[in-house]
Design an enzyme around this catalytic site. Structure first.
Site, mmCIF file in Angstrom:
data_model
loop_
_atom_site.group_PDB
_atom_site.id
_atom_site.type_symbol
_atom_site.label_atom_id
_atom_site.label_comp_id
_atom_site.label_asym_id
_atom_site.label_seq_id
_atom_site.Cartn_x
_atom_site.Cartn_y
_atom_site.Cartn_z
ATOM 1 N N LYS A 176 0.585 -1.589 -0.453
ATOM 2 C CA LYS A 176 0.084 -0.081 -0.115
ATOM 3 C C LYS A 176 1.238 0.749 -0.076
ATOM 4 O O LYS A 176 0.730 2.252 -0.756
ATOM 5 C CB LYS A 176 -1.070 0.142 1.476
ATOM 6 N N LYS A 227 -3.226 -11.276 -5.579
ATOM 7 C CA LYS A 227 -4.902 -11.166 -5.224
ATOM 8 C C LYS A 227 -5.197 -10.282 -5.741
ATOM 9 O O LYS A 227 -5.444 -9.014 -5.848
ATOM 10 C CB LYS A 227 -4.290 -11.358 -3.898
ATOM 11 N N LYS A 255 -9.454 -4.228 -4.127
ATOM 12 C CA LYS A 255 -11.115 -4.018 -4.507
ATOM 13 C C LYS A 255 -10.444 -3.471 -5.339
ATOM 14 O O LYS A 255 -11.692 -2.511 -5.724
ATOM 15 C CB LYS A 255 -11.984 -4.318 -3.282
HETATM 16 N N1 AQP Z 1 -8.240 -11.896 -3.202
HETATM 17 C C1 AQP Z 1 -8.762 -12.692 -2.065
HETATM 18 N N2 AQP Z 1 -9.147 -14.402 -2.169
HETATM 19 C C2 AQP Z 1 -9.466 -14.539 -0.507
HETATM 20 N N3 AQP Z 1 -9.465 -13.671 0.260
HETATM 21 C C3 AQP Z 1 -8.990 -12.479 -0.064
HETATM 22 N N4 AQP Z 1 -9.941 -11.071 1.045
HETATM 23 C C4 AQP Z 1 -9.761 -9.786 0.218
HETATM 24 N N5 AQP Z 1 -9.018 -10.064 -0.829
HETATM 25 C C5 AQP Z 1 -8.887 -11.074 -0.842
HETATM 26 C C6 AQP Z 1 -10.034 -11.724 2.167
HETATM 27 O O1 AQP Z 1 -11.081 -10.211 2.584
HETATM 28 C C7 AQP Z 1 -11.610 -10.152 3.728
HETATM 29 C C8 AQP Z 1 -11.952 -8.452 3.804
HETATM 30 O O2 AQP Z 1 -10.827 -7.647 2.987
HETATM 31 P P1 AQP Z 1 -10.857 -6.403 3.941
HETATM 32 O O3 AQP Z 1 -11.558 -5.280 3.077
HETATM 33 O O4 AQP Z 1 -10.143 -5.862 4.927
HETATM 34 O O5 AQP Z 1 -9.422 -5.647 2.806
HETATM 35 P P2 AQP Z 1 -8.302 -6.441 2.004
HETATM 36 O O6 AQP Z 1 -7.502 -7.513 2.723
HETATM 37 O O7 AQP Z 1 -7.324 -5.683 1.703
HETATM 38 O O8 AQP Z 1 -8.786 -6.753 0.877
HETATM 39 P P3 AQP Z 1 -8.536 -6.056 -0.598
HETATM 40 O O9 AQP Z 1 -10.375 -6.062 -1.482
HETATM 41 O O10 AQP Z 1 -7.397 -5.861 -1.414
HETATM 42 O O11 AQP Z 1 -8.894 -4.400 -0.370
HETATM 43 P P4 AQP Z 1 -7.728 -3.157 -0.267
HETATM 44 O O12 AQP Z 1 -8.481 -2.999 -2.109
HETATM 45 O O13 AQP Z 1 -9.435 -2.056 -0.108
HETATM 46 O O14 AQP Z 1 -7.615 -2.891 0.419
HETATM 47 C C9 AQP Z 1 -10.125 -10.214 4.921
HETATM 48 O O15 AQP Z 1 -10.485 -11.205 5.458
HETATM 49 C C10 AQP Z 1 -9.265 -10.611 3.208
HETATM 50 O O16 AQP Z 1 -8.699 -11.894 3.843
#
Ligand code: AQP
Length: 333
Positions: free
Chosen positions: A115, A197, A200
């Protein structure tokens, strides 16, 4: 005698639009887990502001996320559903736990490094402190189990370390939580860059399938998904990352095993395979979207769920915080 259930905690940030990665990594297990655990589910909006957010959008996405939890089958009568910022104990415990966490270990966190690279103009202290806030979230509720995707494993390990450090310095205060990772879908990858991965906040939205995508969009994204030139549908994540990711998604959404899926697509081309993956995903998303829209139309109900959840979470969180304050020598009101 009433059975004492273990406590389970999970949260999702109300940032951007949720993807099928978020659904498979954690959200979709929540409905079933409610039967066996005392569950607490949070819209982690304090985590969300570690990256700059538009205030009106953040508010709207927070409400929409609560609606999504319910659309996924979370029952607010059974489980606690709340918004993180409505329980001040998260920030308070985070401050205390900061003094049990080392700068060096925060600098080594993969998510912080990723990030920081993506938001080089805003490498704020909150971004670095994200894992400590996550530790506070989990430890406040004396959590036993944390269902998350594999990307959060490193943060969960740090939460365990912090809990153990605190317990060793004072006396047992926090439960040391365990992670729970899904068998299928613990790491869903980007459709265009299948070694990364799915996220979002992906730079290219065509690499991510959002829970709000309509059928045409879902089919188009899978049609363009990166595969390889072998035309062979086999699960081999090291050498065939794209095909393996699609197989994982197919199996997770159709509840089939990898062996079953490989047999089903034996001799078929990538075109047919991608279409089948797209179809199963779109068909599973449609009822979820309908239920989400139905719930979103009832703002008063969602606000009541949030208020009730915050009240219940507040009481539990306060208990742990009070224990912590006593141990570290703080006067309390
Ligand atoms: N690609 C993924 N595969 C499996 N699990 C995933 N999680 C996120 N991406 C994947 C799981 O979703 C939950 C919530 O995630 P979060 O909102 O805390 O954010 P994150 O892990 O940082 O997910 P993103 O999608 O990458 O969000 P942004 O882009 O906003 O940082 C967690 O349980 C995570 O493991």
């Amino acid at each position: 005698m009433e059975e004492v259930k273990k406590t389970l905690y999970s949260g999702v940030q109300p940032t951007n639009n949720l993807t099928i990665g978020n659904l498979l990594g954690t959200l979709r297990s929540w409905r079933g887990l409610q039967e066996d655990y005392d569950c607490i589910f949070a819209a982690a909006n304090m985590h969300a502001i570690t990256v700059r957010q538009n205030p009106a959008e953040l508010r709207q996405k927070t409400l929409a996320l609560i609606a999504l939890f319910l659309a996924c089958g979370v029952d607010p009568e059974k489980s606690i559903v709340y918004v993180q910022s409505q329980v001040p104990a998260h920030a308070e415990l985070c401050w205390a736990l900061n003094t049990f966490t080392y700068v060096g270990e925060m600098e080594r966190m993969t998510q912080f490094k990723d990030k920081s690279a993506r938001h080089a103009d805003n490498i704020n202290m909150g971004l670095m402190d994200y894992p400590v806030l996550m530790a506070a979230d989990i430890l406040l509720y004396q959590t036993d189990i944390v269902p998350v995707g594999l990307d959060q494993r490193q943060h969960l390990e740090i939460s365990r370390d912090i809990a153990q450090r605190f317990n060793n310095v004072y006396s047992p205060t926090f439960k040391v939580p365990e992670g729970l990772y899904p068998k299928m879908g613990a790491k869903i990858c980007d459709l265009l860059e299948p070694t990364k991965k799915m996220s979002k906040s992906a730079e290219n939205p065509n690499g991510a399938v959002f829970l709000s995508d309509d059928k045409d969009t879902v089919l188009r994204k899978f049609k363009r998904a990166v595969t390889d030139s072998e035309n062979c549908i086999k699960y081999a994540p090291e050498t065939k990352a794209g095909v393996s990711n699609l197989l994982t998604i197919y199996c997770a959404f159709s509840d089939k095993s990898v062996a079953e899926a490989e047999r089903e697509f034996d001799g078929k081309g990538y075109g047919d395979f991608k279409l089948a993956v797209g179809e199963v995903v779109a068909d599973k998303l449609a009822p979820l979207q309908a239920e989400h829209n139905r719930l979103l139309a009832d703002k008063a109900y969602l606000e009541k769920v949030m208020a009730d959840g915050a009240e219940r979470a507040y009481k539990l969180a306060r208990k742990t915080l009070s224990k912590v304050y006593k141990k570290i020598g703080f006067y309390q009101v």
